[in-house]
Motif scaffolding. Structure first.
Motif, PDB file in Angstrom:
ATOM      1  N   ALA A 103      -0.444  29.854   5.298  1.00 47.89           N
ATOM      2  CA  ALA A 103       0.743  29.035   4.280  1.00 47.89           C
ATOM      3  C   ALA A 103       2.140  29.985   4.842  1.00 47.89           C
ATOM      4  O   ALA A 103       3.643  29.818   4.813  1.00 47.89           O
ATOM      5  N   ILE A 105       2.986  29.156   8.387  1.00 50.40           N
ATOM      6  CA  ILE A 105       4.095  27.749   7.780  1.00 50.40           C
ATOM      7  C   ILE A 105       5.079  28.315   7.896  1.00 50.40           C
ATOM      8  O   ILE A 105       5.771  27.773   8.626  1.00 50.40           O
ATOM      9  N   ILE A 125       8.589  28.212  10.571  1.00 56.70           N
ATOM     10  CA  ILE A 125      10.066  27.213   9.603  1.00 56.70           C
ATOM     11  C   ILE A 125      10.854  27.544   9.901  1.00 56.70           C
ATOM     12  O   ILE A 125      11.575  27.503  10.500  1.00 56.70           O
ATOM     13  N   LYS A 129      14.001  22.154   5.797  1.00 53.76           N
ATOM     14  CA  LYS A 129      12.592  22.164   5.307  1.00 53.76           C
ATOM     15  C   LYS A 129      12.471  23.084   4.414  1.00 53.76           C
ATOM     16  O   LYS A 129      11.788  22.819   3.381  1.00 53.76           O
ATOM     17  N   LYS A 154      13.272  23.057   0.821  1.00 62.81           N
ATOM     18  CA  LYS A 154      12.375  21.978   0.329  1.00 62.81           C
ATOM     19  C   LYS A 154      11.268  22.138  -0.157  1.00 62.81           C
ATOM     20  O   LYS A 154       9.981  21.961  -1.106  1.00 62.81           O
ATOM     21  N   ILE A 155      10.203  22.795   0.577  1.00 63.76           N
ATOM     22  CA  ILE A 155       9.298  23.639   0.401  1.00 63.76           C
ATOM     23  C   ILE A 155       9.263  25.233  -0.590  1.00 63.76           C
ATOM     24  O   ILE A 155       8.941  24.644  -1.882  1.00 63.76           O
ATOM     25  N   LYS A 181       9.493  23.453  -4.651  1.00 62.92           N
ATOM     26  CA  LYS A 181       8.588  22.980  -5.016  1.00 62.92           C
ATOM     27  C   LYS A 181       7.668  24.297  -5.346  1.00 62.92           C
ATOM     28  O   LYS A 181       6.589  24.034  -6.589  1.00 62.92           O
ATOM     29  N   GLU A 236      -1.998  25.452  -1.551  1.00 59.45           N
ATOM     30  CA  GLU A 236      -2.784  23.845  -0.686  1.00 59.45           C
ATOM     31  C   GLU A 236      -1.362  23.202  -0.538  1.00 59.45           C
ATOM     32  O   GLU A 236      -1.614  22.198   1.173  1.00 59.45           O
ATOM     33  N   GLY A 237      -0.328  23.131  -0.703  1.00 59.72           N
ATOM     34  CA  GLY A 237       0.322  21.939  -0.553  1.00 59.72           C
ATOM     35  C   GLY A 237       1.249  22.360   0.992  1.00 59.72           C
ATOM     36  O   GLY A 237       1.471  21.423   1.430  1.00 59.72           O
ATOM     37  N   VAL A 238       1.205  23.505   0.882  1.00 58.08           N
ATOM     38  CA  VAL A 238       2.030  24.169   2.044  1.00 58.08           C
ATOM     39  C   VAL A 238       1.048  23.727   2.961  1.00 58.08           C
ATOM     40  O   VAL A 238       1.644  23.404   4.369  1.00 58.08           O
ATOM     41  N   SER A 257      -0.983  21.845   3.569  1.00 60.36           N
ATOM     42  CA  SER A 257      -1.221  20.731   4.322  1.00 60.36           C
ATOM     43  C   SER A 257       0.288  19.900   4.710  1.00 60.36           C
ATOM     44  O   SER A 257       0.231  18.535   5.089  1.00 60.36           O
ATOM     45  N   THR A 258       1.246  20.353   4.613  1.00 57.85           N
ATOM     46  CA  THR A 258       2.643  19.965   5.168  1.00 57.85           C
ATOM     47  C   THR A 258       2.166  19.874   7.290  1.00 57.85           C
ATOM     48  O   THR A 258       1.732  20.371   7.543  1.00 57.85           O
TER      49      THR A 258
END
Length: 528
Positions: free
Chosen positions: A40, A43, A47, A83, A86-87, A90, A523-525, A527-528
């Protein structure tokens, strides 16, 4: 290996060691990252790098000089397009430890609440015209029924200065050349917020921007401190905080006004009833979250009792006794005590030392514990009275320091904060808009981090600045440093709970919930 290669390898090793040693105090490197967090982290950094070379390098008609961490009010719309924002929206933020209740709810929502109240009236010192609409401030107040006004407009030439007009009439009859009802809304909201022109041009000095800043509270007071609005205002604050991933709040409430205006238009609601309302709304919100199976998303809220630094030391004693009385009746709500206001111009802590020392003794007599949580060092001064506040805050045993912008000038103070666990409530966007720095790359936050000073990122006065929640502040910090990453934001969030006024058991519970939320976020990051 050749001697040149050997020398290069040795140099690289020495270089890595020096960098590691230099950053060894940082709290965000002390906890190892899980494999998912490592992914993460990469990632998010990728970004950030991509957006730095695209969004922040491109030409934008409304943003003449875009760069990561630029002036917030100018770059806000660009931030919303990223982006990365937006990450981060959350992300579980932990606790909000520095926010003034009077400036925590979207101004448009506050105006919407006000327009539903027939008792609310507005007056101005002169008729509103095209030439003065941006400089005349509205004054609001709820009136008793027998004092309701029949006046229709604040923009007609026949308006008598200082005459009360019902807020509904004033809006409906607002001159069409000024925008009609929509123009009325724009006028009021403009008086409740700081816009880019004010922040970066017309009010470009600290003294000028503080004058505008202070005026927003004068305008909002007549709306918020009205009994029918107050609970709905608090409810909206909790709701929007939860939506932004904030699970716990310690809100500063200004108790300078000794009463609030009741539904009958009489100024007679004492401080005790303010806390009754706060407690009721808090319980209702928590019960609602529980019914939804989301109780872990909001574990509670407390109040830091504040008053303003322009009162005399003698007057302060009344507020300190009031704070003790409220703590005895509402021990679960009163989290601490603070003095607020423009440190550069108002009374320094040293001038209040006698009543503040007496306050500590009185707490022992009354069997209560109310920690000081002082604003200190919100200044560019070096040796000024405002800067010297950091010494008195430490000597008085402050639990945290609000802002502490000038703390980086004091190596001993930074050592004491690190050693004693005194967190700084750093409000990056507030500091920039109030002219302590011109942009986030100029902010001294990295100095605090590199010296191991605990930090809880905070929003301060989000309705005035437009940085609702905490995502904007987290974003500005993240894009302004190559060293800071997702692990840094993780530490901010965790420390906001660790350095709250929750007791040990409550902290363990809160941190356990937050860690589970953090794992889901990671986990959400990934899986993006």
């Amino acid at each position: 290996m050749s001697s040149t290669e050997s020398d290069l390898a040795e140099y690289q090793e020495r270089r890595a060691t020096l960098i590691r040693d230099d950053r060894s105090y940082r709290r965000d490197i002390q906890a190892p990252l899980s494999p998912a967090e490592i992914k993460a982290e990469k990632i998010v950094r990728d970004i950030r790098a991509l957006e730095a070379s695209t969004i922040w390098k491109q030409e934008h008609a409304s943003v003449p000089h875009p760069f990561p961490g630029m002036e917030f009010l100018t770059g806000r719309n660009l931030i919303l397009q990223t982006k990365l924002f937006k990450i981060l929206s959350k992300m579980p933020k932990g606790a909000l430890l520095h926010a003034h209740l009077d400036a925590t709810v979207n101004s448009e929502f506050l105006l919407k609440l006000a327009l539903q109240q027939p008792a609310l009236h507005v007056k101005v010192p002169q008729t509103i015209t095209l030439s003065n609409v941006d400089s005349i401030l509205p004054e609001f107040r709820a009136l008793p029924l027998d004092q309701y006004s029949n006046a229709l407009s604040v923009t007609e030439t026949s308006y008598e200065p200082g005459t009360w007009v019902s807020i509904q009439n004033a809006r409906a009859a607002f001159d069409p050349s000024l925008g009609g009802p929509t123009g009325f809304d724009k006028w009021v909201i403009g008086a409740l917020m700081i816009n880019p022109t004010e922040a970066y041009n017309t009010h470009s000095t600290i003294a000028k921007i503080w004058e505008k800043f202070t005026s927003t509270f004068i305008v909002s007071a007549g709306l918020i401190r009205f009994a029918p609005i107050f609970p709905e205002y608090i409810r909206e604050f909790f709701k929007t905080s939860i939506e932004d991933g904030i699970m716990y709040i310690e809100a500063r409430i200004n108790f300078l006004y000794k009463t609030m205006i009741g539904e009958d238009g009489e100024d007679n609601i004492p401080h005790r009833e303010w806390l009754v309302t706060f407690d009721r709304v808090l319980n209702e919100v928590q019960e609602n979250m529980k019914r939804q199976g989301r109780e872990g998303e909001f574990i509670g809220a407390r109040i830091i009792y504040t008053t303003i630094r322009f009162i005399t030391p003698e007057e302060l004693e009344w507020y300190l006794e009031d704070c003790i009385a409220l703590k005895k009746e509402f021990p679960h709500l009163i989290a601490g005590f603070d003095l607020v206001g423009n440190e550069n111009e108002l009374i320094p802590l040293i001038d209040y030392i006698q009543p503040l020392l007496k306050f500590r003794a009185r707490q022992k007599e009354e069997g209560v514990d109310i920690p000081f949580i002082f604003h200190a060092g919100e200044t560019l001064g070096d040796g000024s009275a405002a800067d010297m506040n950091v010494y008195d805050a430490i000597l008085l045993g402050t639990k945290r320091i609000g802002h502490g912008y000038s703390v980086v000038k004091h190596p001993k103070i930074m050592d004491l904060c690190r050693e004693r666990g005194i967190a700084l409530e750093v409000c990056p966007i507030s500091n920039e808009i109030l002219r302590l720095c011109s942009s986030m790359p100029m902010h001294p936050l990295p100095i605090l981090l590199n010296n191991g000073v605990p930090v809880a990122l905070s929003s301060d006065d989000p309705s005035v600045f437009g940085n609702m929640g905490l995502t904007f502040d987290f974003f500005q910090v993240l894009v302004s440093s190559e060293v800071s990453g997702l692990s840094t934001l993780r530490q901010f969030a965790r420390d906001s709970l660790e350095f709250s006024t929750l007791n040990s058991e409550e902290k363990q519970h809160a941190i356990a919930i937050w860690e589970h939320q953090w794992e889901s976020f990671i986990e959400g990051v990934v899986s993006t």
